[in-house]
Design a protein around this motif. Structure first.
Motif, PDB file in Angstrom:
ATOM      1  N   TYR A 168       0.834  -1.200   0.000  1.00 15.41           N
ATOM      2  CA  TYR A 168       0.000   0.000   0.000  1.00 15.41           C
ATOM      3  C   TYR A 168       0.870   1.252   0.000  1.00 15.41           C
ATOM      4  O   TYR A 168       0.581   2.240  -0.686  1.00 15.41           O
ATOM      5  CB  TYR A 168      -0.906  -0.026   1.231  1.00 15.41           C
ATOM      6  N   LYS A 169       1.949   1.227   0.771  1.00 17.01           N
ATOM      7  CA  LYS A 169       2.857   2.376   0.824  1.00 17.01           C
ATOM      8  C   LYS A 169       3.498   2.644  -0.538  1.00 17.01           C
ATOM      9  O   LYS A 169       3.719   3.794  -0.914  1.00 17.01           O
ATOM     10  CB  LYS A 169       3.936   2.145   1.879  1.00 17.01           C
ATOM     11  N   LYS A 170       3.771   1.585  -1.279  1.00 16.12           N
ATOM     12  CA  LYS A 170       4.337   1.770  -2.622  1.00 16.12           C
ATOM     13  C   LYS A 170       3.352   2.510  -3.521  1.00 16.12           C
ATOM     14  O   LYS A 170       3.737   3.381  -4.301  1.00 16.12           O
ATOM     15  CB  LYS A 170       4.700   0.407  -3.222  1.00 16.12           C
ATOM     16  N   TYR A 171       2.069   2.152  -3.423  1.00 15.99           N
ATOM     17  CA  TYR A 171       1.052   2.828  -4.226  1.00 15.99           C
ATOM     18  C   TYR A 171       0.892   4.288  -3.807  1.00 15.99           C
ATOM     19  O   TYR A 171       0.689   5.171  -4.637  1.00 15.99           O
ATOM     20  CB  TYR A 171      -0.294   2.110  -4.104  1.00 15.99           C
ATOM     21  N   LEU A 172       1.000   4.562  -2.520  1.00 16.58           N
ATOM     22  CA  LEU A 172       0.821   5.922  -2.035  1.00 16.58           C
ATOM     23  C   LEU A 172       2.014   6.817  -2.340  1.00 16.58           C
ATOM     24  O   LEU A 172       1.869   8.045  -2.456  1.00 16.58           O
ATOM     25  CB  LEU A 172       0.564   5.918  -0.520  1.00 16.58           C
ATOM     26  N   GLY A 173       3.189   6.230  -2.460  1.00 13.99           N
ATOM     27  CA  GLY A 173       4.380   7.036  -2.743  1.00 13.99           C
ATOM     28  C   GLY A 173       4.667   8.012  -1.619  1.00 13.99           C
ATOM     29  O   GLY A 173       4.689   7.631  -0.440  1.00 13.99           O
ATOM     30  N   VAL A 174       4.839   9.288  -1.955  1.00 13.77           N
ATOM     31  CA  VAL A 174       5.183  10.295  -0.952  1.00 13.77           C
ATOM     32  C   VAL A 174       4.070  10.486   0.066  1.00 13.77           C
ATOM     33  O   VAL A 174       4.312  10.961   1.178  1.00 13.77           O
ATOM     34  CB  VAL A 174       5.523  11.645  -1.623  1.00 13.77           C
ATOM     35  N   SER A 215     -10.984 -12.541  -0.536  1.00 11.53           N
ATOM     36  CA  SER A 215     -11.556 -11.340  -1.154  1.00 11.53           C
ATOM     37  C   SER A 215     -10.650 -10.845  -2.271  1.00 11.53           C
ATOM     38  O   SER A 215      -9.421 -10.992  -2.220  1.00 11.53           O
ATOM     39  CB  SER A 215     -11.722 -10.221  -0.116  1.00 11.53           C
ATOM     40  N   ARG A 216     -11.269 -10.252  -3.276  1.00 13.05           N
ATOM     41  CA  ARG A 216     -10.520  -9.652  -4.380  1.00 13.05           C
ATOM     42  C   ARG A 216     -10.580  -8.139  -4.243  1.00 13.05           C
ATOM     43  O   ARG A 216     -11.660  -7.567  -4.124  1.00 13.05           O
ATOM     44  CB  ARG A 216     -11.091 -10.108  -5.719  1.00 13.05           C
ATOM     45  N   VAL A 217      -9.429  -7.492  -4.242  1.00 16.33           N
ATOM     46  CA  VAL A 217      -9.378  -6.057  -3.994  1.00 16.33           C
ATOM     47  C   VAL A 217      -8.644  -5.333  -5.120  1.00 16.33           C
ATOM     48  O   VAL A 217      -7.774  -5.898  -5.787  1.00 16.33           O
ATOM     49  CB  VAL A 217      -8.692  -5.733  -2.642  1.00 16.33           C
ATOM     50  N   ARG A 218      -9.053  -4.084  -5.316  1.00 22.15           N
ATOM     51  CA  ARG A 218      -8.344  -3.177  -6.219  1.00 22.15           C
ATOM     52  C   ARG A 218      -8.269  -1.817  -5.558  1.00 22.15           C
ATOM     53  O   ARG A 218      -9.135  -1.439  -4.765  1.00 22.15           O
ATOM     54  CB  ARG A 218      -9.051  -3.086  -7.575  1.00 22.15           C
ATOM     55  N   PHE A 219      -7.222  -1.073  -5.887  1.00 24.23           N
ATOM     56  CA  PHE A 219      -7.067   0.261  -5.330  1.00 24.23           C
ATOM     57  C   PHE A 219      -7.998   1.237  -6.037  1.00 24.23           C
ATOM     58  O   PHE A 219      -8.378   1.046  -7.195  1.00 24.23           O
ATOM     59  CB  PHE A 219      -5.615   0.715  -5.468  1.00 24.23           C
ATOM     60  N   MET A 220      -8.347   2.300  -5.305  1.00 30.33           N
ATOM     61  CA  MET A 220      -9.235   3.322  -5.846  1.00 30.33           C
ATOM     62  C   MET A 220      -8.614   4.698  -5.605  1.00 30.33           C
ATOM     63  O   MET A 220      -7.807   4.885  -4.692  1.00 30.33           O
ATOM     64  CB  MET A 220     -10.607   3.258  -5.178  1.00 30.33           C
ATOM     65  N   LYS A 221      -9.015   5.660  -6.428  1.00 29.32           N
ATOM     66  CA  LYS A 221      -8.553   7.037  -6.243  1.00 29.32           C
ATOM     67  C   LYS A 221      -9.694   7.989  -6.575  1.00 29.32           C
ATOM     68  O   LYS A 221     -10.689   7.614  -7.197  1.00 29.32           O
ATOM     69  CB  LYS A 221      -7.341   7.329  -7.131  1.00 29.32           C
TER      70      LYS A 221
END
Length: 378
Positions: free
Chosen positions: A224-230, A279-285
């Protein structure tokens, strides 16, 4: 049915012009929303009880208050309702008296009489309760045609503790239920998100209840931290900007889950509701235009039934408020535009929303939605 909405400021009651002016002594249900610091003040409940002596009084801390077409922060918003033909019952439990949220939900639901029950409004502690397990426990005691809606209390963007109270000073751990009875009350609901999905679908390989540990055998917090970056340095608050779309095993529709806290020591993430293994998950923005449009769509589901509500309760998510920023009122104004100037609307920004999907089915915990419950009495 008559409804008034107030802002209580500096010991003075400011009534919105759209109010229908039920007599204080006839009001039989009061909903009160404000920041935790305001609800912690001594005498808040006594003040409301003195003004509305015959009412069931429900109080809930927020991450922002909705007052007609405005979004406020830290003000005391009071909705005073008089149901002429509808019976009301209310009960509360404290989550700390039960082994888990499921047991608390079941115990609370058992207290409500079932004959002619039409709707159950839930206001729950938002920091100690597993919302999805609470809803599952509630649902075991009601027939399918009983509509359950509501939300989890908020604490701004602090995520420390929340307050809920029923006919007493608000406190931590409280979960309350308000039942509406009879054939004259009609309740409609709508709920929409408006978030964009991105990235590859991933499977939950390690979790316990609402605590997520691994996705595809990789540490979920690290991923999750990789997706969030800074933005990762601002966790858990920044997680509200990137919720998860979750398809629970056996379900065909996704629900949205948002983070309540992270544990750096064991590298886990705690969500407002369950994320079971498999569960199957995907990130959202966020997409600003889609969030605002989704709020209007939620109102549209109700308006499509040719219903002009007397009162609409709006419960939106803190994550939406953080994304929309100084344009947060846009989603509230979008709802107001659908219903028109004759519908009173009030509510709060929450840590989770409780409602079925728009097409029906069982009630669930949602995150990052605008959820609307509308009331009118024949």
């Amino acid at each position: 049915m008559k409804t008034s909405i107030y802002r209580y400021q500096h010991t003075a009651w400011a009534e919105h012009p759209i109010s229908q002016h039920p007599a204080d002594g006839s009001v039989n249900l009061v909903l009160c929303f404000s920041a935790k610091t305001t609800l912690q003040e001594a005498g808040i409940y006594d003040m409301l009880k003195n003004k509305f002596p015959a009412a069931h009084i429900a109080m809930c801390s927020t991450a922002g208050e909705i007052f007609q077409d405005e979004v406020l922060n830290g003000e005391l918003i009071v909705v005073a309702l008089y149901f002429e033909k509808t019976a009301i019952q209310s009960f509360a439990v404290n989550i700390m008296d039960y082994s888990n949220s499921y047991a608390a939900g079941m115990a609370l639901a058992k207290q409500l009489p079932k004959e002619q029950l039409k709707h159950v409004l839930i206001l729950s502690d938002g920091s100690k309760v597993n919302g999805s397990e609470l809803v599952k426990g509630l649902a075991t005691q009601f027939e399918k045609d009983v509509l359950i809606t509501g939300g989890l209390a908020g604490d701004g963007a602090d995520f420390q503790s929340t307050l809920v109270g029923l006919n007493e000073q608000p406190k931590e751990g409280c979960v309350l239920a308000i039942g509406l009875y009879g054939n004259y009350i009609h309740v409609a609901h709508g709920s929409q998100g408006g978030w964009d999905i991105f990235g590859l679908e991933k499977r939950v390989t390690s979790s316990s209840g609402n605590v997520l540990v691994e996705l595809e055998d990789q540490n979920a917090l690290e991923l999750y931290k990789k997706y969030l970056g800074v933005e990762s340095v601002n966790l858990p608050g920044s997680a509200l900007l990137f919720p998860l779309s979750v398809i629970i095993p056996g379900a065909d529709k996704p629900v949205v889950r948002t983070i309540l806290s992270i544990n750096e020591e064991d590298q886990s993430m705690t969500f407002a509701g369950d994320i079971p293994v498999g569960s199957r998950v995907r990130f959202m923005k966020a997409n600003f235009d889609r969030l605002t449009h989704a709020a209007a769509e939620a109102a549209g589901f109700i308006a499509a039934k040719s219903i002009v509500p007397d009162f609409s309760l709006l419960i939106s998510c803190i994550g939406r408020k953080l994304v929309l920023g100084d344009k947060t009122e846009e989603e509230v104004k979008a709802v107001n535009k659908i219903f028109g100037e004759h519908t009173i609307q009030a509510g709060f920004y929450s840590y989770g929303e409780i409602t079925p999907f728009n097409e029906g089915g069982k009630c669930q915990l949602h995150n990052q939605t605008m959820t609307i419950t509308s009331f009118y009495e024949l």
